[in-house]
Write a protein that holds these residues in place. Structure first.
Motif, mmCIF file in Angstrom:
data_model
loop_
_atom_site.group_PDB
_atom_site.id
_atom_site.type_symbol
_atom_site.label_atom_id
_atom_site.label_comp_id
_atom_site.label_asym_id
_atom_site.label_seq_id
_atom_site.Cartn_x
_atom_site.Cartn_y
_atom_site.Cartn_z
ATOM 1 N N ARG A 313 0.892 -1.197 -0.110
ATOM 2 C CA ARG A 313 -0.020 0.023 0.049
ATOM 3 C C ARG A 313 0.791 1.251 0.077
ATOM 4 O O ARG A 313 1.706 1.312 0.928
ATOM 5 N N GLU A 324 -10.240 3.600 0.822
ATOM 6 C CA GLU A 324 -9.400 2.490 1.041
ATOM 7 C C GLU A 324 -8.729 2.109 -0.066
ATOM 8 O O GLU A 324 -8.659 2.226 -1.035
ATOM 9 N N VAL A 326 -6.463 -0.243 -1.970
ATOM 10 C CA VAL A 326 -6.377 -1.501 -2.598
ATOM 11 C C VAL A 326 -5.006 -2.115 -2.599
ATOM 12 O O VAL A 326 -3.901 -1.537 -3.294
ATOM 13 N N MET A 328 -1.673 -4.112 -3.268
ATOM 14 C CA MET A 328 -1.178 -4.899 -4.779
ATOM 15 C C MET A 328 0.056 -5.683 -4.631
ATOM 16 O O MET A 328 1.012 -5.225 -3.698
ATOM 17 N N THR A 486 -9.395 -2.169 -11.173
ATOM 18 C CA THR A 486 -9.331 -2.751 -9.864
ATOM 19 C C THR A 486 -8.250 -2.381 -9.179
ATOM 20 O O THR A 486 -8.209 -2.866 -7.780
ATOM 21 N N TYR A 487 -7.370 -1.963 -9.738
ATOM 22 C CA TYR A 487 -5.744 -1.676 -8.966
ATOM 23 C C TYR A 487 -5.016 -2.930 -8.802
ATOM 24 O O TYR A 487 -4.348 -2.848 -7.925
ATOM 25 N N LYS A 488 -5.472 -4.082 -9.386
ATOM 26 C CA LYS A 488 -4.391 -5.289 -9.027
ATOM 27 C C LYS A 488 -3.616 -5.499 -10.262
ATOM 28 O O LYS A 488 -4.143 -4.955 -11.348
#
Length: 782
Positions: A313, A324, A326, A328, A486-488
């Motif tokens: 983060r 929040e 996300v 990764m 989705t920031y993944k």
């Protein structure tokens, strides 16, 4: 050692990766201004052993804070200028400066005492105590001269005491003469008030303006209304002159005292500077520990190649608190030399790129990283980055030219093992030419042994990554239903920019969107549809894997809970049974004594009854009542876990119990309740003679309790708990450290003690132990 151009590249890269912003976030957790400044001036370390030491030191502080609370530094203020002034031998410190030194010495003392009292599990913190020089002698000298308000004490020196005694005597004579004057009936019509006061350090009385002719004197002042004058009668002028002379002597003596004190402080200047640096350093690293606790950061595993940053983060996103963050996974395996991150704008490409460079910099500054356990990081000693807009209109440098110039400066210095980060490589120009240049740049960086992470929208560069085993494609996930990122990160799959989807979401006509998709498919040979299909399948697999991991974690937690409750239940029943057996043994012993004395006739054998009870209980529980634990040797130093006390084994009994001595008290304890600290002689006592002892539920007493930094509502329960433990343990006194501050905490605690039933007496500490900053309590005797 860097040359100037390399230093510029490294410095610009560090700024681009936002380490200054992270240092500001960490500095906010410092207790003092010098500690905050120390954090802000932190530089990434180049020695790997120093980096390891920093992380270990922060880990110890983080653990200590979670168990025993933080260090407080009430007297730690900026003192550099004050101490530099001491270089001039003619400088004499004033009372405020000397009092500031005294407060610093007090902070040094309480910090040193706490560091020295730590357990062996904190070796680095205990070693830090060796960097602090005790300076209690100097503080003692200061406290003999100044009170807590910075006023010079009457007995600061024999000379000062003699001068003040003489001054007091002369002033008494003046007051008596003036009292007779104002009470003289003949002067009553000119005496304005029965009032003696001071003007310019001289005693005067208040008269009407028409006093002349009735009383000779010197007018010193007039009232605001003009109806009264302040007059010094001639018959006290000589005495006032004596007082003025004595006050001059007093000032000379105080200056001499301050000069002497300044000399003592000057002689210890280097030790004070050393202690000040040690406290500032401790505060700065405590700030790192407090930041780590607040952000759930961890110390990573340091490796030599690659990195695997799990659940990362970004610290500045955490600080923004807008939404929040996300987590990764930012990963580059040891065998991978370059990573190509692609995908939609605002999907997290640049965040991932920055995390790859920022986290090693944080580690080198001794800062834990907000990631999951198991994170592995290479602490790259040289990180070079080209991130952000490089356009300079005034210098006539285009965005593309700016990026090329930055990359050229990187190539001037890059060497094996460096980390290179390039944002939007090959952009801001023709896609075909940009792709060709980007691939050539990656070829050269790989050939030079550098590790590289780049972001791009270029299709040819994604294909380049697919064609090489040492280059990996990574994409930022784009949700196929919500059409939002989705920031993944998805590994081994190139990402699409989703320009057409974004345009559709923003409302371009359907006819344009359809035509754009046709052009895109023809230019890509249908590959875009294939990539999208692969991405959807991979996303489904990833979602399924996450679901299975969550279910597995939940099942493991439930299993652990069931096991824990089962063990707790069995342990509780076992303890209850053991206590029941003890009571039964006592009753049977009493019965045997009665039988021997003839008071009762023999009946069923009592021990057989006890054996039957024990067997029934063991069958019911399915576990032995007493665990087989080898007893310690006689003379061993042990700790009783349930009492938290240490003692010496004096005797070993046949029933799995031992006698442990604390001073004059002997306690009988189970062997399973013992922790052996030091082995004894190895001789075990087989004697059945029982020493007189007691099972006492000792508290774990503290000779002192520190409530500095606590609010009154939080401090009072801590004082009450410590006082109860002190009485139960028979301590003769308890020291409460509350500091001076505004005085409100001290007043609240003393008001509470005055009404407490367990308090016999209390008083302030002596000057050497803290004065008004502490309260010494005498508890009642049991």
């Amino acid at each position: 050692m860097y040359d100037d151009s390399l230093h510029d590249v490294i410095s610009e890269s560090t700024a681009a990766l936002e380490i200054p912003g992270v240092l500001e976030e960490v500095a906010a957790y410092a207790m003092s201004t010098p500690g905050k400044n120390e954090v802000l001036s932190a530089e990434p370390q180049e020695d790997l052993e120093t980096v390891r030491f920093y992380l270990d030191f922060v880990s110890e502080l983080k653990e200590l804070i979670s168990i025993d609370g933080e260090f407080h530094f009430p007297g730690l203020i900026p003192m550099d200028r004050l101490l530099v002034r001491l270089d001039d031998p003619s400088v004499i410190l004033d009372s405020e400066e000397i009092l500031a030194i005294s407060d610093l010495l007090y902070t040094i003392d309480i910090t040193l005492r706490r560091l020295r009292s730590l357990e062996d599990r904190y070796p680095l913190l205990r070693d830090h105590a060796e960097k602090i020089v005790p300076l209690n002698e100097i503080r003692g000298r200061i406290l003999k001269v100044l009170d807590e308000q910075g006023q010079v004490r009457p007995d600061a020196s024999p000379g000062l005491q003699e001068i003040r005694n003489r001054t007091r005597s002369v002033r008494d004579r003046i007051r008596k003469r003036l009292e007779r004057t104002v009470q003289d009936q003949e002067l009553s019509r000119i005496v304005q008030e029965d009032y003696i006061t001071l003007r310019n350090d001289r005693y005067v009385i208040l008269l009407r303006p028409e006093f002349k002719g009735l009383l000779e004197g010197i007018v010193h002042d007039h009232s605001r209304s003009g109806a009264s004058v302040y007059v010094e009668p001639l018959h006290v002028v000589e005495f006032n002159n004596q007082v003025a002379s004595l006050l001059d002597e007093e000032r000379v003596e105080i200056r001499r005292i301050f000069q002497e004190l300044t000399g003592h402080i000057r002689s210890a200047r280097e030790e004070i500077l050393q202690d000040l640096a040690a406290l500032v350093w401790l505060d700065a690293f405590q700030a790192r520990a407090r930041y780590a606790a607040a952000t759930k950061s961890i110390p990573p595993i340091l490796v030599n190649e690659g990195f695997s940053i799990l659940g990362a983060r970004h610290p500045l996103l955490l600080a923004s608190l807008e939404s929040e963050v996300v987590p990764m996974d930012v990963v580059q395996a040891p065998e991978t030399l370059a990573t190509v991150i692609s995908g939609a704008n605002m999907g997290g490409k640049t965040v991932a790129l920055k995390i790859a460079g920022l986290f090693p910099l944080m580690v080198r500054c001794g800062i834990m990283v907000p990631a999951r356990e198991g994170t592995r990081i290479t602490p790259f000693m040289r990180i070079m980055a080209d991130i952000g807009e490089e356009q300079d209109i005034r210098g006539r440098v285009s965005s593309f030219s700016g990026h090329v110039l930055k990359i050229k400066s990187i190539f001037d210095h890059v060497r094996p093992g460096d980390l290179v980060l390039l944002d939007e490589l090959g952009g801001a120009t023709d896609p075909d030419e940009g792709s060709a240049l980007a691939m050539a740049i990656l070829d050269e960086l790989i050939a030079r042994g550098a590790r590289t992470v780049v972001t791009t929208h270029l299709t040819h560069l994604k294909a380049y990554a697919l064609s090489r085993t040492d280059v990996k494609n990574v994409s930022v996930e784009f949700h196929s239903v919500t059409l939002k990122p989705t920031y993944k990160l998805l590994y081994d799959l190139p990402g699409e920019s989703h320009a057409v989807v974004t345009a559709e979401r923003l409302g371009l006509p359907d006819r344009i969107i359809t035509a754009a998709r046709n052009y895109l498919d023809r230019s890509a040979g249908g590959s875009s549809q294939l990539l999208e299909s692969l991405r959807i399948k991979l996303s489904e697999i990833e979602t399924l894997r996450d679901s299975l991991e969550r279910k597995g974690t939940a099942l493991q937690a439930e299993l652990d809970d069931v096991r824990s409750r089962r063990e707790d239940l069995i342990e509780g029943l076992r303890r209850e049974a053991v206590e029941l057996m003890r009571k039964a043994e006592k009753e049977i012993t009493d019965l045997q004594i009665s039988l021997k004395s003839g008071k009762l006739k023999s009946g069923r054998e009592p021990r057989q009854a006890l054996y039957n009870i024990r067997q029934d209980l063991q069958e019911k529980l399915g576990t032995p009542l007493n665990r087989e634990v080898a007893p310690p040797d006689v003379g061993s130093r042990v700790k009783i876990k349930s009492l938290g006390r240490e003692g010496i084994v004096k005797n070993i009994l046949d029933n799995g119990r031992v006698d442990v001595t604390f001073g004059r008290v002997t306690v009988r304890a189970d062997t399973e309740d013992l922790i052996v600290l030091d082995s004894g002689s190895g001789k075990k006592s087989s004697s059945k003679m029982e020493r007189i002892g007691v099972d006492i539920p000792f508290a774990n007493p503290q000779w002192e309790v520190n409530v500095i930094g606590h609010r009154t509502d939080d401090a009072i329960p801590l004082v009450d708990k410590a006082l109860n433990e002190a009485v139960l343990s028979g301590l003769p006194s308890l020291v409460i450290i509350h500091g001076r501050g505004t005085g409100r905490l001290k007043a609240a605690i003393r008001e509470y003690l005055a009404q407490h039933a367990l308090v016999k007496d209390f008083q302030p500490g002596d000057p050497q132990s803290g004065g008004e900053g502490v309260t010494v309590v005498t508890p009642i005797s049991e």
